[in-house]
Design an enzyme around this catalytic site. Structure first.
Site, mmCIF file in Angstrom:
data_model
loop_
_atom_site.group_PDB
_atom_site.id
_atom_site.type_symbol
_atom_site.label_atom_id
_atom_site.label_comp_id
_atom_site.label_asym_id
_atom_site.label_seq_id
_atom_site.Cartn_x
_atom_site.Cartn_y
_atom_site.Cartn_z
ATOM 1 N N GLU A 90 25.009 82.602 10.358
ATOM 2 C CA GLU A 90 25.023 83.889 11.023
ATOM 3 C C GLU A 90 26.037 83.933 12.156
ATOM 4 O O GLU A 90 26.272 82.944 12.839
ATOM 5 C CB GLU A 90 23.612 84.203 11.544
ATOM 6 C CG GLU A 90 22.657 84.364 10.363
ATOM 7 C CD GLU A 90 21.219 84.699 10.721
ATOM 8 O OE1 GLU A 90 20.626 85.486 9.977
ATOM 9 O OE2 GLU A 90 20.693 84.196 11.719
ATOM 10 N N CYS A 103 29.306 85.553 18.940
ATOM 11 C CA CYS A 103 28.596 84.277 18.927
ATOM 12 C C CYS A 103 28.794 83.663 17.547
ATOM 13 O O CYS A 103 28.405 84.246 16.538
ATOM 14 C CB CYS A 103 27.125 84.531 19.228
ATOM 15 S SG CYS A 103 26.128 83.043 19.246
ATOM 16 N N CYS A 110 21.275 72.401 11.646
ATOM 17 C CA CYS A 110 21.567 71.572 12.818
ATOM 18 C C CYS A 110 20.722 70.311 12.735
ATOM 19 O O CYS A 110 19.574 70.351 12.308
ATOM 20 C CB CYS A 110 21.219 72.332 14.098
ATOM 21 S SG CYS A 110 21.738 71.503 15.616
ATOM 22 N N CYS A 114 15.959 70.616 18.327
ATOM 23 C CA CYS A 114 15.365 70.950 19.624
ATOM 24 C C CYS A 114 14.047 71.690 19.364
ATOM 25 O O CYS A 114 13.947 72.517 18.447
ATOM 26 C CB CYS A 114 16.318 71.813 20.445
ATOM 27 S SG CYS A 114 17.842 70.928 20.845
ATOM 28 N N CYS A 117 13.934 75.690 18.930
ATOM 29 C CA CYS A 117 15.054 76.390 18.282
ATOM 30 C C CYS A 117 14.800 76.560 16.794
ATOM 31 O O CYS A 117 14.473 75.612 16.079
ATOM 32 C CB CYS A 117 16.349 75.623 18.503
ATOM 33 S SG CYS A 117 17.769 76.384 17.699
ATOM 34 N N CYS A 333 19.267 84.470 20.990
ATOM 35 C CA CYS A 333 19.471 83.020 21.111
ATOM 36 C C CYS A 333 18.330 82.271 20.449
ATOM 37 O O CYS A 333 17.170 82.535 20.713
ATOM 38 C CB CYS A 333 19.500 82.583 22.564
ATOM 39 S SG CYS A 333 20.709 83.429 23.539
HETATM 40 N N1 SAH Z 1 23.799 73.313 19.772
HETATM 41 C C1 SAH Z 1 24.476 74.011 20.833
HETATM 42 C C2 SAH Z 1 24.869 75.398 20.406
HETATM 43 C C3 SAH Z 1 23.704 76.354 20.207
HETATM 44 S S1 SAH Z 1 23.733 77.442 21.530
HETATM 45 C C4 SAH Z 1 23.580 74.009 22.069
HETATM 46 O O1 SAH Z 1 22.465 73.525 21.979
HETATM 47 O O2 SAH Z 1 24.039 74.420 23.125
HETATM 48 C C5 SAH Z 1 22.246 78.296 21.409
HETATM 49 C C6 SAH Z 1 21.579 78.428 22.750
HETATM 50 O O3 SAH Z 1 20.318 79.090 22.592
HETATM 51 C C7 SAH Z 1 21.288 77.071 23.342
HETATM 52 O O4 SAH Z 1 21.362 77.089 24.730
HETATM 53 C C8 SAH Z 1 19.873 76.892 22.878
HETATM 54 O O5 SAH Z 1 19.224 75.898 23.604
HETATM 55 C C9 SAH Z 1 19.300 78.267 23.088
HETATM 56 N N2 SAH Z 1 18.076 78.491 22.322
HETATM 57 C C10 SAH Z 1 17.669 77.823 21.224
HETATM 58 N N3 SAH Z 1 16.498 78.301 20.784
HETATM 59 C C11 SAH Z 1 16.146 79.297 21.624
HETATM 60 C C12 SAH Z 1 15.062 80.208 21.654
HETATM 61 N N4 SAH Z 1 14.104 80.171 20.736
HETATM 62 N N5 SAH Z 1 15.045 81.119 22.642
HETATM 63 C C13 SAH Z 1 16.046 81.187 23.546
HETATM 64 N N6 SAH Z 1 17.102 80.360 23.544
HETATM 65 C C14 SAH Z 1 17.155 79.426 22.594
#
Ligand code: SAH
Length: 356
Positions: A90, A103, A110, A114, A117, A333
């Protein structure tokens, strides 16, 4: 067939040399593809007819196929892009009054997993190629209205860009190239969960604005929320950020902090972040947690986030709270899931990445 969307200027110059052509053709073709959005060699009118015909035989301008195109109530637009028979990723465009941010995804799935996520829950399939990364920007600029609608790019879509630098770096070079998108280094942001060797390589090869997904001010909590922390703990991450700042286009690193109710949003966490901020020049971006199916966390209330931000501000930090955009179409995000078919590959990759 060479997909020319996958080549930066050096790559294109080598390509044309191999065709027995002058290297300056690279500049012309970059401008056609990226500034005018042209994908048809036949229409590149300042190239000799013989060259145009020759290109048709050996090269293509091939972006991922659009299989979904949704616009949220707030104007945020999300594309689902098919990158092969099994995987779709996406890309999300976020319009604001004075800028338009795209974005971009860097991987199908991935490995990092985390805890909060959605992409991580999908598992990992593969790295995107340079053409698939650049193709997201190429498509967005063609599909959106206005001249140069995309003014900023954030590598904050699916995947961990610093685990795919072989393909991400040439893509960044296309974004920065004056003959292509001509974005300044400050308008291109790479976000990482904290892959320390990747931070160093980006610094050497293509420094752009850096964001780090911090989410926790101490190793105990961060080990749990962002498992890559077990491999690269905060002390090493901070050192890498400080090394990066020597070459960075900005004099701070942006730290992202997803706000999870009763997990990392208390006053004690805020105090720890204030201590953290003394170790590296930083700005903080609070992201209200965006839920997704089967997510186990709750979003901190606006009141709690406001209080958290206030403690940080009183401690001297620069803090912004990210507006949630596009959550009605799962474009916010952490909600990007795409469609990753072979989810089994994460296990081996993850073990290598997280434990090694
Ligand atoms: N892998 C990289 C790029 C992804 S950026 C990274 O971790 O930075 C996506 C951003 O959204 C990151 O800061 C991630 O931690 C955040 N994110 C992931 N899941 C989320 C969620 N459920 N709600 C809000 N932010 C989230």
């Amino acid at each position: 067939m060479t997909n020319l969307l996958g080549l930066d200027r050096d790559g294109l110059e080598r390509f044309f040399e191999a065709q027995g052509e002058k290297p300056f053709r690279a500049r012309q073709v970059l401008q056609w593809m990226h500034q005018r959005g042209e994908g048809d060699f036949g229409k590149m009118s300042d190239l000799a007819r013989s060259l145009r015909d020759g290109l048709v035989a050996v090269a293509s301008v091939q972006a991922p196929a659009i299989v979904g195109d949704t616009t949220a109530a707030d104007g945020t637009r999300k594309w689902l892009l098919k990158v092969d028979g099994a995987n779709a990723v996406e890309a999300v465009f976020i319009p604001e009054t004075s800028r338009g941010t795209l974005c971009v995804s860097s991987q199908a799935g991935c490995v990092l997993d985390c805890a909060f996520c959605s992409t991580g829950k999908q598992g990992f399939n593969r790295n995107l190629t340079t053409a698939e990364i650049v193709g997201q920007l190429w498509l967005a600029n063609r599909l959106l209205e206005g001249k140069r609608p995309v003014t900023n790019v954030v590598m904050m879509g699916m995947g961990e860009p610093l685990l795919n630098l072989d393909n991400v770096i040439p893509a960044l070079r296309v974004m920065l190239d004056d003959n292509a998108y001509g974005l300044s280094r400050r308008r291109v942001t790479v976000s990482t969960a904290g892959v320390v060797p990747g931070i160093d390589r980006l610094r050497e090869e293509c420094p752009v604005a850096l964001a780090v997904s911090l989410h926790a001010p101490n190793d105990a909590l961060r080990d749990r929320l962002v498992p890559i922390n077990r491999k690269y703990p905060l002390r090493e991450l901070i050192a890498a950020c400080n090394r990066y700042l020597d070459k960075a286009p900005r004099d701070f690193i942006t730290f992202e902090d997803v706000m999870l109710e009763d997990v990392n949003d208390g006053e004690a966490h805020a105090r720890e972040l204030i201590a953290f901020s003394k170790k590296v020049s930083s700005k903080f971006n609070l992201i209200p947690f965006n839920p997704f199916p089967r997510s186990e966390f709750k979003r901190s209330s606006p009141e709690r986030i406001r209080r958290f931000a206030e403690v940080l501000q009183r401690g001297g930090l620069t803090v912004t709270t990210r507006k949630t955009r596009g959550d009605d179409i799962a474009a916010a995000c952490g909600q990007l899931a795409g469609d990753v078919a072979d989810r089994t590959r994460r296990r081996s990759m993850a073990l290598r990445e997280v434990r090694a």
